[in-house]
Design an enzyme around this catalytic site. Sequence first.
Site, PDB file in Angstrom:
ATOM      1  N   ALA A   1       4.596  -7.321  10.288  1.00 46.40           N
ATOM      2  CA  ALA A   1       5.533  -7.444   9.171  1.00 46.40           C
ATOM      3  C   ALA A   1       5.630  -8.895   8.720  1.00 46.40           C
ATOM      4  O   ALA A   1       5.994  -9.777   9.505  1.00 46.40           O
ATOM      5  CB  ALA A   1       6.907  -6.921   9.573  1.00 46.40           C
TER       6      ALA A   1
ATOM      7  N   CYS B   1      -2.167  -6.401   8.736  1.00 42.80           N
ATOM      8  CA  CYS B   1      -2.086  -5.228   9.587  1.00 42.80           C
ATOM      9  C   CYS B   1      -3.473  -4.819  10.035  1.00 42.80           C
ATOM     10  O   CYS B   1      -4.467  -5.479   9.738  1.00 42.80           O
ATOM     11  CB  CYS B   1      -1.433  -4.072   8.823  1.00 42.80           C
ATOM     12  SG  CYS B   1       0.158  -4.487   8.079  1.00 42.80           S
TER      13      CYS B   1
ATOM     14  N   ASP C   1       4.503  -5.767  -0.984  1.00 40.77           N
ATOM     15  CA  ASP C   1       3.334  -5.824  -1.859  1.00 40.77           C
ATOM     16  C   ASP C   1       2.477  -4.564  -1.722  1.00 40.77           C
ATOM     17  O   ASP C   1       1.753  -4.192  -2.643  1.00 40.77           O
ATOM     18  CB  ASP C   1       2.494  -7.078  -1.584  1.00 40.77           C
ATOM     19  CG  ASP C   1       1.991  -7.175  -0.155  1.00 40.77           C
ATOM     20  OD1 ASP C   1       2.582  -6.546   0.741  1.00 40.77           O
ATOM     21  OD2 ASP C   1       1.005  -7.901   0.089  1.00 40.77           O
TER      22      ASP C   1
ATOM     23  N   GLY D   1      -3.344  -7.051   4.697  1.00 39.20           N
ATOM     24  CA  GLY D   1      -3.517  -8.286   3.942  1.00 39.20           C
ATOM     25  C   GLY D   1      -2.295  -8.646   3.135  1.00 39.20           C
ATOM     26  O   GLY D   1      -1.182  -8.206   3.425  1.00 39.20           O
ATOM     27  N   GLU D   2      -2.509  -9.468   2.128  1.00 41.45           N
ATOM     28  CA  GLU D   2      -1.431  -9.922   1.252  1.00 41.45           C
ATOM     29  C   GLU D   2      -1.938  -9.988  -0.180  1.00 41.45           C
ATOM     30  O   GLU D   2      -3.055 -10.454  -0.430  1.00 41.45           O
ATOM     31  CB  GLU D   2      -0.927 -11.312   1.664  1.00 41.45           C
ATOM     32  CG  GLU D   2      -0.448 -11.435   3.096  1.00 41.45           C
ATOM     33  CD  GLU D   2       0.832 -10.662   3.395  1.00 41.45           C
ATOM     34  OE1 GLU D   2       1.494 -10.233   2.424  1.00 41.45           O
ATOM     35  OE2 GLU D   2       1.151 -10.483   4.583  1.00 41.45           O
TER      36      GLU D   2
END
Length: 626
Positions: A52, A2, A102, A78-79
């Site tokens: 998303a 994002c 997450d 991020g992730e």
Amino acid sequence: MCGITGWVAFDHDLRTELPTVDAMTETMACRGPDGRGTHVEEHAALGHRRLAIIDLPGGSQPMGVPTPHGTVSIVYAGETYNFAELRSELAARGHSFTTRSDTEVVLRGYLEWGESVAERLNGMYAFAVWDAREHKLVMIRDRAGIKPFYYYPTPDGVLFGSEPKAILAHPIAEPTVTADGFRELFAFIKTPGHAVWEGMREVEPGTVVTVSATGIRTTRYWTLETREHTDDRDTTVARVRELLHDTMRRQLVADVPSCTLLSGGLDSSAMTAIAAAQRAARGETLRSFAVDFAGLTENFVADELRPDPDTPFVHDVVKKSGTVHQDIVLGSAEMTDPEVRRKVIGARDLPSGLGDLDTSLYLLFKAIREHATMALSGESADELFGGYRQFFAPEAHASTTFPWLAGHQQFFGQGRRERRGGPSAPVRQSLLTDQLSAALDLDHYIQDSYHDAVAAIRRLDGESDAEWRMRKISHLHLTRFVRIWLDRKDRMSMASGLEVRVPFSDHRLVEYVYNAPWAWKSFDGKEKSLLRAAAADVLPRSVLERRKSPYPSTQDPTYAAALREQCADLLTTPGHPVFDLIDRARLREAVASDTPLTDQASRRDLERTLDLALWIDMYAPALKLP
């Protein structure tokens, strides 16, 4: 993945400032095309644009958790690849969850562990938490610096954003670049914390920046440490293989179509082969994409850096791994389209000087985005396993500067050349005016930065001179050089709304391989021996035996001709501010020259001139130069 932004002001009521926060947030629209959100309270405003990837319906942001003493809110980009394990641990500690994202795991992790939540995360991330309980902002960035993150101190707080453009959208942030900013822009060394724009700072990789009414405090939660490596070579190869498979498994998790970027080199081929096997085990087929240029494979001309075209090797990997593959073939017309250049400059917020390397990557990602939302890339493998030629060059070994700038071992093959009427000068600044070149004094800037960087590296007790030399070279690549390419990859991908993950930047893999003896990284007489041995069982022989070749560059003469034509058009506007930086006579000479511009290095001056001119047009920066 994002875009995030925000504003904290301890002496102002921000509840009347929603239009400004909205403007900052909208600059991140390309990073987050799937949704937007803002959260504004008296002294804090947060903005978010969402791409998303996981939990498509449930991961909207800003996300907050009310507590008896105030709401704790987060904006996250991020992730976090170990979020499932963390979620289970937090649930066992009594936390309940309302989404599968997450982001909520990271937020709950902050509630449980505070700022030390960063130490528990495996991933790529840049996030900000407004903790109303303590009236403080906490900004955290991933260890490798995969996700960009900037902040701008103000008299009573701070502005922050994923990219400078979000901060520059605020009226208080003036778009100014001083001589020091230009030094960083032209030096090609990526000084940690430096943001080029005056007054702006980068949240350094592996750090926590905390902002309260008493000021700004920075703490480091991770650094690339020197440690003794006790595993033997076979065990090391096995551990590298284990880490690669585990990292790939974690990073393939997504609720959207995904793929890999495949160049036919050892890095991307190993990544693709492992990912394809893991997908096949679940009855799925992996997609892969490669970039090519019109006529390049058929009319390829080998040079010192690129001995062969990528496409035949790409197709060998596709055949062995069984991916559904597509070559994205780019032509010179789109590569030189001024609107594409505008998109690239807008994504970077700066004239990077990387020319067609940026342009082609942007176009590649734009094409991939029509088929996938997440991609895996092989960035960091060359820096980690020792793939670049400067790892082996005597000139780089003997130098007292950054190895990619030493002698003729610079990444793009540029060395030094004589300038008429003056001493030899680095090609990187060959079209700059003499006055600006002298004022910037890049050689001293680079030298000072090199000494600062080397001073941060610890030598093992009893480490040989040869191993110490290679440790320094490796450390500099992993803490300086790779961040140039990680930033490039993030900016070009997010400009297209594509998330790109980089498995070779997993901090567990980086820590382990960095400390392995250099002799094991070249034990078979080639570069990246550990990676080659770890992936030998899944790769075609052609790739295993292939010599390192960088990201491809167009050889089409019509591309160079278009550059000269566009620079000629620029010369018809003699009052353009770019000529405060670029020597008009030298540019005219370069445009009129009949010397072929067949490689990226020889075209760089023209590309950088066009980039600088367009950047000035787009951002109207105040240039404070001596």
